[in-house]
Write a protein that holds these residues in place. Structure first.
Motif, PDB file in Angstrom:
ATOM      1  N   THR A 109       0.839  -1.210   0.000  1.00  0.00           N
ATOM      2  CA  THR A 109       0.000   0.000   0.000  1.00  0.00           C
ATOM      3  C   THR A 109       0.867   1.250   0.000  1.00  0.00           C
ATOM      4  OG1 THR A 109      -1.787  -1.155   1.165  1.00  0.00           O
ATOM      5  CG2 THR A 109      -1.791   1.259   1.260  1.00  0.00           C
ATOM      6  N   LEU A 110       1.892   1.256   0.823  1.00  0.00           N
ATOM      7  CA  LEU A 110       2.789   2.409   0.905  1.00  0.00           C
ATOM      8  C   LEU A 110       3.524   2.625  -0.413  1.00  0.00           C
ATOM      9  CD1 LEU A 110       4.217   1.830   4.489  1.00  0.00           C
ATOM     10  CD2 LEU A 110       2.537   3.555   3.783  1.00  0.00           C
ATOM     11  N   GLN A 111       3.977   1.554  -1.030  1.00  0.00           N
ATOM     12  CA  GLN A 111       4.662   1.661  -2.313  1.00  0.00           C
ATOM     13  C   GLN A 111       3.722   2.169  -3.401  1.00  0.00           C
ATOM     14  OE1 GLN A 111       6.310  -2.241  -2.882  1.00  0.00           O
ATOM     15  NE2 GLN A 111       8.089  -1.828  -1.602  1.00  0.00           N
ATOM     16  N   PHE A 112       2.470   1.692  -3.375  1.00  0.00           N
ATOM     17  CA  PHE A 112       1.487   2.169  -4.344  1.00  0.00           C
ATOM     18  C   PHE A 112       1.276   3.667  -4.201  1.00  0.00           C
ATOM     19  CE2 PHE A 112      -2.842   3.511  -5.232  1.00  0.00           C
ATOM     20  CZ  PHE A 112      -2.942   3.183  -6.567  1.00  0.00           C
ATOM     21  N   LEU A 113       1.048   4.108  -2.976  1.00  0.00           N
ATOM     22  CA  LEU A 113       0.798   5.533  -2.736  1.00  0.00           C
ATOM     23  C   LEU A 113       1.991   6.375  -3.161  1.00  0.00           C
ATOM     24  CD1 LEU A 113      -1.201   7.594  -1.652  1.00  0.00           C
ATOM     25  CD2 LEU A 113      -0.277   7.213   0.625  1.00  0.00           C
ATOM     26  N   GLU A 114       3.172   5.911  -2.838  1.00  0.00           N
ATOM     27  CA  GLU A 114       4.379   6.639  -3.213  1.00  0.00           C
ATOM     28  C   GLU A 114       4.580   6.636  -4.733  1.00  0.00           C
ATOM     29  OE1 GLU A 114       9.147   6.187  -2.398  1.00  0.00           O
ATOM     30  OE2 GLU A 114       7.762   5.696  -0.770  1.00  0.00           O
TER      31      GLU A 114
ATOM     32  N   LEU B 236      -2.013  10.504  -8.832  1.00  0.00           N
ATOM     33  CA  LEU B 236      -3.121  10.828  -7.929  1.00  0.00           C
ATOM     34  C   LEU B 236      -3.296  12.342  -7.794  1.00  0.00           C
ATOM     35  CD1 LEU B 236      -2.431   8.185  -5.152  1.00  0.00           C
ATOM     36  CD2 LEU B 236      -4.443   8.273  -6.641  1.00  0.00           C
ATOM     37  N   THR B 237      -2.190  13.047  -7.683  1.00  0.00           N
ATOM     38  CA  THR B 237      -2.254  14.506  -7.585  1.00  0.00           C
ATOM     39  C   THR B 237      -2.921  15.097  -8.823  1.00  0.00           C
ATOM     40  OG1 THR B 237      -0.309  14.611  -6.153  1.00  0.00           O
ATOM     41  CG2 THR B 237      -0.861  16.607  -7.356  1.00  0.00           C
TER      42      THR B 237
ATOM     43  N   THR C   1      -2.503  19.134  -2.668  1.00  0.00           N
ATOM     44  CA  THR C   1      -2.821  17.714  -2.769  1.00  0.00           C
ATOM     45  C   THR C   1      -1.574  16.867  -2.549  1.00  0.00           C
ATOM     46  OG1 THR C   1      -4.643  18.177  -4.284  1.00  0.00           O
ATOM     47  CG2 THR C   1      -3.773  15.935  -4.269  1.00  0.00           C
ATOM     48  N   GLY C   2      -0.462  17.290  -3.111  1.00  0.00           N
ATOM     49  CA  GLY C   2       0.791  16.574  -2.892  1.00  0.00           C
ATOM     50  C   GLY C   2       1.163  16.511  -1.422  1.00  0.00           C
ATOM     51  N   HIS C   3       0.976  17.625  -0.717  1.00  0.00           N
ATOM     52  CA  HIS C   3       1.260  17.646   0.731  1.00  0.00           C
ATOM     53  C   HIS C   3       0.316  16.697   1.483  1.00  0.00           C
ATOM     54  CE1 HIS C   3       4.253  20.730   0.484  1.00  0.00           C
ATOM     55  NE2 HIS C   3       3.408  21.654   0.085  1.00  0.00           N
ATOM     56  N   HIS C   4      -0.963  16.714   1.120  1.00  0.00           N
ATOM     57  CA  HIS C   4      -1.918  15.818   1.778  1.00  0.00           C
ATOM     58  C   HIS C   4      -1.543  14.358   1.557  1.00  0.00           C
ATOM     59  CE1 HIS C   4      -4.783  18.727   3.262  1.00  0.00           C
ATOM     60  NE2 HIS C   4      -4.833  19.319   2.073  1.00  0.00           N
ATOM     61  N   LEU C   5      -1.135  14.019   0.343  1.00  0.00           N
ATOM     62  CA  LEU C   5      -0.727  12.636   0.067  1.00  0.00           C
ATOM     63  C   LEU C   5       0.539  12.263   0.837  1.00  0.00           C
ATOM     64  CD1 LEU C   5      -1.523  12.408  -3.739  1.00  0.00           C
ATOM     65  CD2 LEU C   5      -2.771  11.330  -1.856  1.00  0.00           C
ATOM     66  N   ASP C   6       1.453  13.210   0.984  1.00  0.00           N
ATOM     67  CA  ASP C   6       2.665  12.959   1.782  1.00  0.00           C
ATOM     68  C   ASP C   6       2.299  12.695   3.244  1.00  0.00           C
ATOM     69  OD1 ASP C   6       4.247  13.309  -0.452  1.00  0.00           O
ATOM     70  OD2 ASP C   6       4.800  15.381   0.062  1.00  0.00           O
ATOM     71  N   TYR C   7       1.392  13.514   3.787  1.00  0.00           N
ATOM     72  CA  TYR C   7       0.953  13.327   5.177  1.00  0.00           C
ATOM     73  C   TYR C   7       0.235  11.991   5.330  1.00  0.00           C
ATOM     74  CZ  TYR C   7       2.055  18.264   5.951  1.00  0.00           C
ATOM     75  OH  TYR C   7       2.684  19.472   6.039  1.00  0.00           O
ATOM     76  N   LEU C   8      -0.600  11.649   4.353  1.00  0.00           N
ATOM     77  CA  LEU C   8      -1.303  10.370   4.398  1.00  0.00           C
ATOM     78  C   LEU C   8      -0.306   9.213   4.386  1.00  0.00           C
ATOM     79  CD1 LEU C   8      -3.843   8.626   4.275  1.00  0.00           C
ATOM     80  CD2 LEU C   8      -3.809   8.922   1.782  1.00  0.00           C
ATOM     81  N   HIS C   9       0.696   9.309   3.529  1.00  0.00           N
ATOM     82  CA  HIS C   9       1.719   8.265   3.453  1.00  0.00           C
ATOM     83  C   HIS C   9       2.405   8.101   4.814  1.00  0.00           C
ATOM     84  CE1 HIS C   9       5.726   6.596   2.538  1.00  0.00           C
ATOM     85  NE2 HIS C   9       5.069   5.917   1.603  1.00  0.00           N
ATOM     86  N   ASN C  10       2.789   9.216   5.421  1.00  0.00           N
ATOM     87  CA  ASN C  10       3.456   9.157   6.732  1.00  0.00           C
ATOM     88  C   ASN C  10       2.541   8.591   7.802  1.00  0.00           C
ATOM     89  OD1 ASN C  10       5.884  10.147   5.770  1.00  0.00           O
ATOM     90  ND2 ASN C  10       5.330  12.273   6.166  1.00  0.00           N
ATOM     91  N   ALA C  11       1.277   8.983   7.781  1.00  0.00           N
ATOM     92  CA  ALA C  11       0.322   8.466   8.763  1.00  0.00           C
ATOM     93  C   ALA C  11       0.138   6.962   8.591  1.00  0.00           C
ATOM     94  CB  ALA C  11      -1.013   9.176   8.622  1.00  0.00           C
TER      95      ALA C  11
END
Length: 69
Positions: free
Chosen positions: A14-19, A25-26, A56-66
């Motif tokens: 999941t993490l690799q997909f999001l990254e 996605l953005t 959106t990029g920042h939100h996805l980064d925060y989501l990835h970290n969470a």
């Protein structure tokens, strides 16, 4: 990482997909914004697109970290 309050970190797939899909996605989320807000004028569109993409990029980064935690 370990479980916190009964919640486990996301799996590595999941993490690799999001990254790996972050840019795609953005772009899709930003395009969706403009579909939902057709009142945006061409004059404002470039500025709004840049801001929306950045946010959106920042939100996805925060989501990835969470999800990692």
């Amino acid at each position: 990482m370990s479980e916190v309050n009964g919640i486990q970190p996301a799996d590595s797939e999941t993490l690799q997909f999001l990254e790996g899909q972050r840019d795609e996605l953005t772009a899709r989320i930003t395009d969706d914004y403009f579909e939902r807000h057709p009142q945006s004028t061409p004059v404002n569109q470039a500025r709004i697109r840049k801001i929306c993409s950045t946010d959106t990029g920042h939100h996805l980064d925060y989501l990835h970290n969470a999800l990692m935690l």
